[in-house]
Design a protein around this motif. Structure first.
Motif, PDB file in Angstrom:
ATOM      1  N   ARG A 155       5.177  32.087 -31.943  1.00 58.77           N
ATOM      2  CA  ARG A 155       4.032  31.738 -32.985  1.00 58.77           C
ATOM      3  C   ARG A 155       4.818  31.341 -33.523  1.00 58.77           C
ATOM      4  NH1 ARG A 155       1.519  33.980 -37.127  1.00 58.77           N
ATOM      5  NH2 ARG A 155       2.137  35.280 -36.872  1.00 58.77           N
ATOM      6  N   LEU A 156       6.157  32.191 -34.626  1.00 61.67           N
ATOM      7  CA  LEU A 156       6.634  31.501 -36.073  1.00 61.67           C
ATOM      8  C   LEU A 156       7.274  30.730 -35.481  1.00 61.67           C
ATOM      9  CD1 LEU A 156       6.325  35.195 -37.355  1.00 61.67           C
ATOM     10  CD2 LEU A 156       5.632  33.689 -37.922  1.00 61.67           C
ATOM     11  N   LEU A 157       8.588  31.427 -34.294  1.00 64.57           N
ATOM     12  CA  LEU A 157       9.416  30.153 -34.112  1.00 64.57           C
ATOM     13  C   LEU A 157       8.161  29.183 -33.311  1.00 64.57           C
ATOM     14  CD1 LEU A 157      11.263  32.199 -30.722  1.00 64.57           C
ATOM     15  CD2 LEU A 157      12.259  31.776 -32.801  1.00 64.57           C
ATOM     16  N   ALA A 158       7.446  29.080 -33.584  1.00 63.24           N
ATOM     17  CA  ALA A 158       6.857  27.518 -32.622  1.00 63.24           C
ATOM     18  C   ALA A 158       7.163  26.742 -34.048  1.00 63.24           C
ATOM     19  CB  ALA A 158       5.737  27.622 -32.507  1.00 63.24           C
ATOM     20  N   LYS A 159       6.278  27.188 -35.119  1.00 65.51           N
ATOM     21  CA  LYS A 159       6.199  27.202 -36.902  1.00 65.51           C
ATOM     22  C   LYS A 159       7.704  26.363 -37.399  1.00 65.51           C
ATOM     23  CE  LYS A 159       3.704  29.244 -38.898  1.00 65.51           C
ATOM     24  NZ  LYS A 159       2.517  29.870 -39.642  1.00 65.51           N
ATOM     25  N   ILE A 184      12.532  38.649 -24.713  1.00 68.99           N
ATOM     26  CA  ILE A 184      11.385  37.577 -23.960  1.00 68.99           C
ATOM     27  C   ILE A 184      12.108  36.633 -23.292  1.00 68.99           C
ATOM     28  CG2 ILE A 184      10.053  36.035 -25.390  1.00 68.99           C
ATOM     29  CD1 ILE A 184       9.464  37.205 -28.027  1.00 68.99           C
ATOM     30  N   LYS A 185      13.816  35.971 -23.655  1.00 70.38           N
ATOM     31  CA  LYS A 185      14.274  35.378 -22.469  1.00 70.38           C
ATOM     32  C   LYS A 185      13.457  36.506 -21.576  1.00 70.38           C
ATOM     33  CE  LYS A 185      16.954  34.072 -26.183  1.00 70.38           C
ATOM     34  NZ  LYS A 185      19.177  33.574 -27.164  1.00 70.38           N
ATOM     35  N   HIS A 186      14.160  37.322 -20.993  1.00 75.28           N
ATOM     36  CA  HIS A 186      14.122  37.592 -19.583  1.00 75.28           C
ATOM     37  C   HIS A 186      13.029  37.880 -19.126  1.00 75.28           C
ATOM     38  CE1 HIS A 186      18.231  40.578 -20.871  1.00 75.28           C
ATOM     39  NE2 HIS A 186      18.457  39.304 -21.011  1.00 75.28           N
ATOM     40  N   LYS A 187      12.029  37.721 -20.054  1.00 78.89           N
ATOM     41  CA  LYS A 187      10.894  38.007 -19.692  1.00 78.89           C
ATOM     42  C   LYS A 187      10.127  35.964 -19.371  1.00 78.89           C
ATOM     43  CE  LYS A 187       8.899  42.135 -21.668  1.00 78.89           C
ATOM     44  NZ  LYS A 187       7.220  41.716 -22.293  1.00 78.89           N
ATOM     45  N   LEU A 188      10.870  35.894 -19.420  1.00 73.94           N
ATOM     46  CA  LEU A 188      10.451  33.541 -19.647  1.00 73.94           C
ATOM     47  C   LEU A 188      11.685  33.064 -18.355  1.00 73.94           C
ATOM     48  CD1 LEU A 188       9.203  32.556 -23.060  1.00 73.94           C
ATOM     49  CD2 LEU A 188       8.045  33.611 -20.853  1.00 73.94           C
ATOM     50  N   LEU A 189      12.561  34.101 -18.584  1.00 73.32           N
ATOM     51  CA  LEU A 189      13.775  33.459 -16.996  1.00 73.32           C
ATOM     52  C   LEU A 189      14.392  32.010 -18.295  1.00 73.32           C
ATOM     53  CD1 LEU A 189      11.318  33.688 -13.685  1.00 73.32           C
ATOM     54  CD2 LEU A 189      12.880  35.321 -14.788  1.00 73.32           C
ATOM     55  N   VAL A 190      14.645  31.975 -19.083  1.00 74.96           N
ATOM     56  CA  VAL A 190      15.637  31.510 -19.609  1.00 74.96           C
ATOM     57  C   VAL A 190      16.412  31.764 -20.463  1.00 74.96           C
ATOM     58  CG1 VAL A 190      13.958  29.966 -20.365  1.00 74.96           C
ATOM     59  CG2 VAL A 190      14.381  31.104 -22.048  1.00 74.96           C
ATOM     60  N   GLN A 191      17.526  31.240 -20.481  1.00 75.88           N
ATOM     61  CA  GLN A 191      18.904  32.116 -21.120  1.00 75.88           C
ATOM     62  C   GLN A 191      19.192  31.674 -22.900  1.00 75.88           C
ATOM     63  OE1 GLN A 191      21.973  31.163 -18.657  1.00 75.88           O
ATOM     64  NE2 GLN A 191      22.043  32.701 -17.655  1.00 75.88           N
ATOM     65  N   SER A 194      17.162  27.562 -27.433  1.00 77.90           N
ATOM     66  CA  SER A 194      16.759  26.122 -27.518  1.00 77.90           C
ATOM     67  C   SER A 194      15.455  25.995 -26.384  1.00 77.90           C
ATOM     68  CB  SER A 194      17.707  24.642 -27.648  1.00 77.90           C
ATOM     69  OG  SER A 194      18.351  25.449 -25.671  1.00 77.90           O
ATOM     70  N   ASP A 195      15.672  26.535 -25.499  1.00 73.45           N
ATOM     71  CA  ASP A 195      14.846  26.482 -24.185  1.00 73.45           C
ATOM     72  C   ASP A 195      13.318  27.598 -24.941  1.00 73.45           C
ATOM     73  OD1 ASP A 195      15.860  25.384 -22.878  1.00 73.45           O
ATOM     74  OD2 ASP A 195      17.070  26.694 -21.433  1.00 73.45           O
ATOM     75  N   LEU A 196      14.181  28.637 -25.251  1.00 76.30           N
ATOM     76  CA  LEU A 196      12.714  30.004 -25.832  1.00 76.30           C
ATOM     77  C   LEU A 196      11.991  29.043 -26.845  1.00 76.30           C
ATOM     78  CD1 LEU A 196      12.129  32.342 -25.815  1.00 76.30           C
ATOM     79  CD2 LEU A 196      13.236  33.100 -27.835  1.00 76.30           C
ATOM     80  N   ILE A 197      12.480  27.988 -27.858  1.00 77.30           N
ATOM     81  CA  ILE A 197      12.067  27.232 -29.135  1.00 77.30           C
ATOM     82  C   ILE A 197      11.312  26.345 -28.201  1.00 77.30           C
ATOM     83  CG2 ILE A 197      12.295  25.732 -30.958  1.00 77.30           C
ATOM     84  CD1 ILE A 197      14.793  28.079 -31.988  1.00 77.30           C
ATOM     85  N   ARG A 198      12.257  25.763 -26.966  1.00 79.44           N
ATOM     86  CA  ARG A 198      10.769  24.638 -26.300  1.00 79.44           C
ATOM     87  C   ARG A 198       9.388  25.222 -25.742  1.00 79.44           C
ATOM     88  NH1 ARG A 198      10.581  24.267 -21.740  1.00 79.44           N
ATOM     89  NH2 ARG A 198      12.384  25.377 -20.716  1.00 79.44           N
TER      90      ARG A 198
END
Length: 206
Positions: A155-159, A184-191, A194-198
């Motif tokens: 939520r805070l990253l999105a802000k 979180i990156k491991h759970k969402l399968l991103v590295q 920038s992808d996490l923020i997206r």
């Protein structure tokens, strides 16, 4: 019956207070704009229902929900939020909320929700309940595997908050937040961050 409104926008609290004052026979309608103040009021006043927004500064509404239930496992908390994703509804109910209603709901529906929760029942806004029914089993929605704290970080990253600011707002170390982001990156399968923020922005676009 005492009610406690928890929202960081004073204009929203004032509007809801006037609405409930007119349509409900409440003994007192209390207000808090932060987690700390909400906990302080709750410990002293023991309101019959807490109407809680999820977008609070610092730890956030899900964290406050858990703290309220630690204070009193019988606490009746109604989530009143702009977030209409089945993910948030599910997580709030899992954390112990007695109901969930969106900020786009009518005044009559909000009053109905407060009354139902106050009477010891449960309430989920009809449209949200329909979405929830379709997402109960095996949801592949981004974030379905995240914990309440991890959702707060998203939520805070999105802000637009950076990791240092998030650590300060949540009252933990930078390393703790950095480690959480790795998880979180491991759970969402991103590295990439920038992808996490997206993904965080997409989750909170509604």
């Amino acid at each position: 019956m005492k009610l406690l409104l928890v929202d960081d926008h004073s204009v929203v609290r004032a509007g809801i207070r006037r609405l409930l004052s007119v349509l409900m026979n409440a003994e007192a309608i209390l207000e808090a704009g932060s987690t700390h103040k909400a906990l302080s009021i709750f410990r002293v006043e023991r309101p019959g229902v807490v109407v809680l927004d999820l977008n609070l500064p610092g730890a956030g509404g899900l964290d406050l929900l858990k703290r309220l239930l630690i204070e009193d496992p019988r606490a009746r908390v109604l989530i009143f939020s702009m977030h209409t994703s089945a993910l948030y509804v599910t997580r709030a109910l899992q954390c112990g909320a007695k109901g969930y209603i969106s900020k786009s709901a009518s005044a009559e529906k909000l009053v109905e929700a407060v009354r139902q929760v106050a009477a010891g029942g449960r309430y989920v806004e009809r449209d949200l309940a329909v979405d929830l029914a379709f997402n109960v089993a095996g949801s592949d929605e981004p974030g379905a595997a995240l914990s309440a704290r991890e959702l707060d970080i998203m939520r805070l990253l999105a802000k637009g908050e950076n990791l240092s600011a998030i650590a300060e707002r949540l009252g933990v170390s930078y390393k703790t937040i950095a480690n959480s982001c790795t998880t979180i990156k491991h759970k969402l399968l991103v590295q990439r961050t920038s992808d996490l923020i997206r993904i965080a922005v997409e989750m909170h676009a509604s």
